[in-house]
Design a protein around this motif. Structure first.
Motif, PDB file in Angstrom:
ATOM      1  N   ILE A  74      -9.088  -8.014 -18.400  1.00  0.00           N
ATOM      2  CA  ILE A  74     -10.270  -7.745 -19.210  1.00  0.00           C
ATOM      3  C   ILE A  74     -10.483  -6.252 -19.422  1.00  0.00           C
ATOM      4  O   ILE A  74     -11.112  -5.853 -20.387  1.00  0.00           O
ATOM      5  CB  ILE A  74     -11.541  -8.393 -18.610  1.00  0.00           C
ATOM      6  N   ILE A  87      -9.324  -2.427 -20.335  1.00  0.00           N
ATOM      7  CA  ILE A  87      -8.331  -1.721 -21.154  1.00  0.00           C
ATOM      8  C   ILE A  87      -7.370  -0.934 -20.267  1.00  0.00           C
ATOM      9  O   ILE A  87      -6.166  -0.901 -20.512  1.00  0.00           O
ATOM     10  CB  ILE A  87      -9.034  -0.797 -22.165  1.00  0.00           C
ATOM     11  N   LEU A 107      -4.834  -3.261 -18.822  1.00  0.00           N
ATOM     12  CA  LEU A 107      -3.907  -3.650 -19.874  1.00  0.00           C
ATOM     13  C   LEU A 107      -2.847  -2.566 -20.081  1.00  0.00           C
ATOM     14  O   LEU A 107      -1.645  -2.853 -20.126  1.00  0.00           O
ATOM     15  CB  LEU A 107      -4.666  -3.907 -21.178  1.00  0.00           C
ATOM     16  N   ILE A 132       1.672 -10.118 -26.134  1.00  0.00           N
ATOM     17  CA  ILE A 132       0.316  -9.679 -25.804  1.00  0.00           C
ATOM     18  C   ILE A 132      -0.626 -10.374 -26.776  1.00  0.00           C
ATOM     19  O   ILE A 132      -0.504 -10.218 -27.994  1.00  0.00           O
ATOM     20  CB  ILE A 132       0.189  -8.146 -25.930  1.00  0.00           C
ATOM     21  N   THR A 133      -1.545 -11.151 -26.230  1.00  0.00           N
ATOM     22  CA  THR A 133      -2.484 -11.910 -27.046  1.00  0.00           C
ATOM     23  C   THR A 133      -3.897 -11.617 -26.575  1.00  0.00           C
ATOM     24  O   THR A 133      -4.206 -11.817 -25.403  1.00  0.00           O
ATOM     25  CB  THR A 133      -2.216 -13.425 -26.914  1.00  0.00           C
ATOM     26  N   GLN A 134      -4.732 -11.135 -27.494  1.00  0.00           N
ATOM     27  CA  GLN A 134      -6.145 -10.951 -27.129  1.00  0.00           C
ATOM     28  C   GLN A 134      -6.925 -12.160 -27.617  1.00  0.00           C
ATOM     29  O   GLN A 134      -6.793 -12.574 -28.776  1.00  0.00           O
ATOM     30  CB  GLN A 134      -6.735  -9.681 -27.727  1.00  0.00           C
ATOM     31  N   THR A 169     -10.555 -13.888 -28.168  1.00  0.00           N
ATOM     32  CA  THR A 169     -11.998 -13.710 -28.311  1.00  0.00           C
ATOM     33  C   THR A 169     -12.578 -15.059 -28.700  1.00  0.00           C
ATOM     34  O   THR A 169     -12.194 -15.632 -29.725  1.00  0.00           O
ATOM     35  CB  THR A 169     -12.322 -12.654 -29.383  1.00  0.00           C
ATOM     36  N   ASN A 214     -16.629 -12.606 -23.295  1.00  0.00           N
ATOM     37  CA  ASN A 214     -15.857 -11.373 -23.197  1.00  0.00           C
ATOM     38  C   ASN A 214     -14.413 -11.621 -23.614  1.00  0.00           C
ATOM     39  O   ASN A 214     -13.827 -12.635 -23.233  1.00  0.00           O
ATOM     40  CB  ASN A 214     -15.874 -10.839 -21.764  1.00  0.00           C
ATOM     41  N   PRO A 215     -13.829 -10.688 -24.386  1.00  0.00           N
ATOM     42  CA  PRO A 215     -12.418 -10.845 -24.757  1.00  0.00           C
ATOM     43  C   PRO A 215     -11.510 -10.758 -23.517  1.00  0.00           C
ATOM     44  O   PRO A 215     -11.811 -10.027 -22.578  1.00  0.00           O
ATOM     45  CB  PRO A 215     -12.144  -9.654 -25.680  1.00  0.00           C
ATOM     46  N   VAL A 216     -10.450 -11.523 -23.535  1.00  0.00           N
ATOM     47  CA  VAL A 216      -9.445 -11.491 -22.475  1.00  0.00           C
ATOM     48  C   VAL A 216      -8.097 -11.245 -23.148  1.00  0.00           C
ATOM     49  O   VAL A 216      -7.790 -11.846 -24.175  1.00  0.00           O
ATOM     50  CB  VAL A 216      -9.401 -12.829 -21.699  1.00  0.00           C
ATOM     51  N   THR A 217      -7.310 -10.352 -22.564  1.00  0.00           N
ATOM     52  CA  THR A 217      -5.965 -10.112 -23.077  1.00  0.00           C
ATOM     53  C   THR A 217      -4.974 -10.773 -22.124  1.00  0.00           C
ATOM     54  O   THR A 217      -5.045 -10.579 -20.908  1.00  0.00           O
ATOM     55  CB  THR A 217      -5.676  -8.616 -23.214  1.00  0.00           C
TER      56      THR A 217
END
Length: 196
Positions: free
Chosen positions: A143, A145, A148, A165-167, A169, A186-189
């Motif tokens: 989560i 940056i 990541l 790599i996939t984000q 949302t 919350n976005p997760v990568t």
């Protein structure tokens, strides 16, 4: 308890507490798909939290496979055990302890999930590479940056292939007194890769 093979068990089906994180169902479904699991696989879930990935992966690898959930938080291990019991999972075990130490004691795996590692993701990733069989898959959910950035650097340095790599949302519906609204999560990568 769960009579379907497809991943994405609703979060509401899991035993949960505020103190222990859960990988949300849609993110979990994508992470499971990125691992490319098969019956008979050996899988590790490092930073297992509530055990949602452990449960879902156990279903995918069937009784011929085995999965180990690892976490340094006793509350997480207890919750994972409760969820394994709730879903009738018999091919899973848990380990309480520091993953950087515990992973070295394990056999080679076909797939390794990494999440919720308390800031040690980069170090655990380096150790995990040695525990993956050739062609094995690694799936990391992040989560932050900064995490990541460091994970991508390490994965490239270690020579993994098929790096993806996939984000993610996601917004989920919630009923209000006047209708239905969408609430963002919350976005997760998700970073996934194959060991050469």
């Amino acid at each position: 308890m769960w009579n379907f093979k497809t991943p994405g068990i609703p979060d509401s089906e899991f035993e949960r507490t505020e103190e222990v994180p859960i990988t949300k169902e849609e993110v979990r479904a994508i992470q499971i798909s990125k691992a490319r699991l098969c019956p008979g696989f050996t899988v590790y879930d490092i930073g297992c939290g509530s055990g949602s990935i452990t449960v879902e992966a156990a279903i995918q690898i069937e009784s011929s496979g085995k999965i180990v959930g690892i976490d340094f938080d006793p509350n997480a291990i207890e919750l994972t055990k409760k969820n394994l019991e709730k879903f009738g999972i018999k091919n899973a075990t848990t380990i309480l302890g520091n993953a950087k130490e515990k992973i070295q004691e394990l056999d080679k795996a076909d797939a390794i999930f990494i999440g919720g590692t308390g800031g040690d993701t980069k170090d655990i990733l380096e150790l995990a590479k040695d525990k993956l069989k050739p062609g094995g898959r690694i799936v990391i959910g992040v989560i932050l940056i900064e995490t990541l950035f460091s994970v991508i650097q390490v994965i490239e340095k270690l020579g993994f292939s098929s790096i993806d790599i996939t984000q993610i949302t996601i917004s989920k519906s919630r009923k209000t007194s006047t209708g239905t609204m969408m609430l963002a999560r919350n976005p997760v990568t998700v970073i996934s890769a194959t060991k050469n």
